[in-house]
Design a protein around this motif. Structure first.
Motif, PDB file in Angstrom:
ATOM      1  N   ALA A 124       1.411  -1.722  -0.302  1.00 49.53           N
ATOM      2  CA  ALA A 124       0.110   0.066  -0.146  1.00 49.53           C
ATOM      3  C   ALA A 124       1.197   1.538   0.381  1.00 49.53           C
ATOM      4  CB  ALA A 124      -0.927   0.297   0.725  1.00 49.53           C
ATOM      5  N   ARG A 125       1.867   1.562   0.389  1.00 51.39           N
ATOM      6  CA  ARG A 125       3.307   2.995   0.850  1.00 51.39           C
ATOM      7  C   ARG A 125       3.951   2.638  -0.294  1.00 51.39           C
ATOM      8  NH1 ARG A 125       3.763  -0.336   6.183  1.00 51.39           N
ATOM      9  NH2 ARG A 125       2.609   0.685   7.951  1.00 51.39           N
ATOM     10  N   ALA A 126       4.259   0.938  -0.901  1.00 51.84           N
ATOM     11  CA  ALA A 126       5.596   1.695  -1.370  1.00 51.84           C
ATOM     12  C   ALA A 126       4.654   1.759  -3.126  1.00 51.84           C
ATOM     13  CB  ALA A 126       6.568   0.594  -1.584  1.00 51.84           C
ATOM     14  N   GLY A 127       4.086   0.625  -3.578  1.00 43.30           N
ATOM     15  CA  GLY A 127       3.815   0.603  -4.305  1.00 43.30           C
ATOM     16  C   GLY A 127       2.169   1.833  -5.502  1.00 43.30           C
ATOM     17  N   LEU A 128       0.981   1.347  -3.666  1.00 42.77           N
ATOM     18  CA  LEU A 128      -0.138   2.004  -4.922  1.00 42.77           C
ATOM     19  C   LEU A 128       0.411   3.298  -4.673  1.00 42.77           C
ATOM     20  CD1 LEU A 128      -3.426   0.653  -2.335  1.00 42.77           C
ATOM     21  CD2 LEU A 128      -2.099   0.063  -4.989  1.00 42.77           C
ATOM     22  N   VAL A 129       1.004   3.903  -3.735  1.00 45.78           N
ATOM     23  CA  VAL A 129       1.459   5.351  -3.328  1.00 45.78           C
ATOM     24  C   VAL A 129       2.569   5.827  -3.941  1.00 45.78           C
ATOM     25  CG1 VAL A 129       2.003   7.544  -1.122  1.00 45.78           C
ATOM     26  CG2 VAL A 129       0.205   5.361  -1.214  1.00 45.78           C
ATOM     27  N   VAL A 130       4.106   5.417  -3.430  1.00 45.85           N
ATOM     28  CA  VAL A 130       5.419   5.621  -4.060  1.00 45.85           C
ATOM     29  C   VAL A 130       6.069   5.640  -5.253  1.00 45.85           C
ATOM     30  CG1 VAL A 130       7.690   6.065  -3.539  1.00 45.85           C
ATOM     31  CG2 VAL A 130       6.317   6.517  -1.750  1.00 45.85           C
ATOM     32  N   GLU A 131       5.772   4.602  -5.554  1.00 50.80           N
ATOM     33  CA  GLU A 131       6.084   3.711  -6.929  1.00 50.80           C
ATOM     34  C   GLU A 131       5.021   4.754  -8.088  1.00 50.80           C
ATOM     35  OE1 GLU A 131       7.750  -0.123  -8.743  1.00 50.80           O
ATOM     36  OE2 GLU A 131       5.624  -0.111  -7.694  1.00 50.80           O
ATOM     37  N   THR A 132       4.571   4.861  -7.915  1.00 48.43           N
ATOM     38  CA  THR A 132       2.739   5.331  -8.829  1.00 48.43           C
ATOM     39  C   THR A 132       2.957   6.410  -9.039  1.00 48.43           C
ATOM     40  OG1 THR A 132       1.035   3.835  -7.163  1.00 48.43           O
ATOM     41  CG2 THR A 132       0.887   5.645  -8.954  1.00 48.43           C
ATOM     42  N   PHE A 133       3.504   7.199  -7.949  1.00 49.35           N
ATOM     43  CA  PHE A 133       4.073   9.099  -7.790  1.00 49.35           C
ATOM     44  C   PHE A 133       5.085   8.519  -8.342  1.00 49.35           C
ATOM     45  CE2 PHE A 133       4.990  12.680  -7.050  1.00 49.35           C
ATOM     46  CZ  PHE A 133       4.377  13.898  -7.461  1.00 49.35           C
ATOM     47  N   ALA A 134       6.573   7.976  -8.762  1.00 49.66           N
ATOM     48  CA  ALA A 134       7.447   8.007  -9.074  1.00 49.66           C
ATOM     49  C   ALA A 134       7.113   7.291 -10.927  1.00 49.66           C
ATOM     50  CB  ALA A 134       7.891   7.150  -8.641  1.00 49.66           C
ATOM     51  N   ALA A 135       6.462   6.841 -11.308  1.00 50.48           N
ATOM     52  CA  ALA A 135       6.462   6.639 -12.102  1.00 50.48           C
ATOM     53  C   ALA A 135       5.819   7.738 -13.030  1.00 50.48           C
ATOM     54  CB  ALA A 135       5.244   5.428 -12.645  1.00 50.48           C
ATOM     55  N   LEU A 136       5.193   8.454 -12.506  1.00 52.23           N
ATOM     56  CA  LEU A 136       4.159   9.755 -13.009  1.00 52.23           C
ATOM     57  C   LEU A 136       5.145  10.577 -13.480  1.00 52.23           C
ATOM     58  CD1 LEU A 136       2.345  11.770 -14.519  1.00 52.23           C
ATOM     59  CD2 LEU A 136       1.375  12.168 -11.861  1.00 52.23           C
ATOM     60  N   LEU A 137       6.251  11.212 -11.903  1.00 46.01           N
ATOM     61  CA  LEU A 137       7.214  11.703 -12.336  1.00 46.01           C
ATOM     62  C   LEU A 137       8.611  11.541 -14.192  1.00 46.01           C
ATOM     63  CD1 LEU A 137       8.680  12.384  -8.654  1.00 46.01           C
ATOM     64  CD2 LEU A 137       6.732  13.955 -10.259  1.00 46.01           C
ATOM     65  N   ASN A 138       8.765   9.757 -13.977  1.00 43.75           N
ATOM     66  CA  ASN A 138       9.628   9.012 -15.013  1.00 43.75           C
ATOM     67  C   ASN A 138       8.668   9.677 -15.971  1.00 43.75           C
ATOM     68  OD1 ASN A 138       9.555   6.311 -13.404  1.00 43.75           O
ATOM     69  ND2 ASN A 138      11.383   7.907 -13.223  1.00 43.75           N
TER      70      ASN A 138
END
Length: 241
Positions: A124-138
């Motif tokens: 929930a923390r690492a996948g749904l939130v942080v990694e998802t937003f990082a993908a947008l930054l990518n």
């Protein structure tokens, strides 16, 4: 073990504990991995830090695959994680090349296998939130990096990370199906706290002179992107929880 970084944001009440000190270090590292608390100035240092987190993400997905297999998850989901590990291995190579260093590899220390609840909390923390937003930054970087060659390399990473964000939602759906109502509420609370923590991190993370050289958005642009994701992605995650 270092204590978690505690940061505050004027728009959020109270202090929020975070385990990640730099939003720009992408990937989904294994639980307990410590990112660099400070970045040296310059694009190569930026990409070196990214290489570390991408390298640590290889074992993160291998661990997920093993744990999902032990929980009798669908074979397709297990294979998704194995494929994602291969993607992260390629990302670590790309980021290492951009940093002009030898390819970084980082192995997770031995650990006990997590149950569905522990996996769901971390996902929930690492996948749904942080990694998802990082993908947008990518994706933003893939459009705004200063050279065509860099944009092309980052576009490949962005496409992979978007697929990994989708995998995190498949993991979430499977994991919460194994949980009690009380555990599901705890996972949703962890997700909500992670969203608030990410906003606080955006407010506080330093933006240095080299960010434009790697196509990184300004703080105001990040906050605008965050607001759109909160409305269009995380609100849906909440409804589906």
């Amino acid at each position: 073990t270092k204590p978690p970084l505690v940061i505050t944001c004027p728009k959020i009440e109270g202090a929020i504990s975070m385990t990640c000190a730099n939003l720009c270090q992408f990937g989904r590292p294994f639980e307990g991995f410590e990112v660099d608390s400070e970045l040296s100035d310059g694009p190569k240092a930026f990409f070196a830090a990214c290489a570390r987190t991408e390298a640590a993400s290889v074992d993160a997905f291998l661990i997920l695959a093993e744990e999902l297999r032990a929980l009798s998850a669908p074979a397709e989901l297990v294979q998704d994680c194995l494929n994602a590990a291969d993607d992260e291995r390629a990302h670590a190579k790309t980021m290492s090349q951009l940093a002009d260093i030898d390819c970084v590899t980082i192995a997770a220390p031995p650990r006990a296998r997590r149950n569905a609840f522990a996996m769901a909390l971390e996902n929930a923390r690492a996948g749904l939130v942080v990694e998802t937003f990082a993908a947008l930054l990518n994706h933003y970087q893939a459009l705004h990096a200063p050279s065509a060659g860099l944009r092309g390399k980052l576009a490949v990473v962005a496409a992979d990370e978007s697929r990994h964000a989708a995998i995190s939602r498949k993991i979430h759906a499977f994991a919460v199906s194994q949980l009690s109502d009380e555990q599901r509420r705890a996972v949703e609370e962890a997700r909500t706290e992670a969203v608030a923590g990410l906003k606080a991190q955006i407010c506080q993370a330093p933006l240095t002179s080299f960010h434009a050289a790697v196509g990184f958005p300004s703080r105001s642009q990040q906050l605008a992107m965050f607001a759109r994701m909160e409305q269009e992605v995380w609100a849906h995650d909440q409804l589906a929880a």
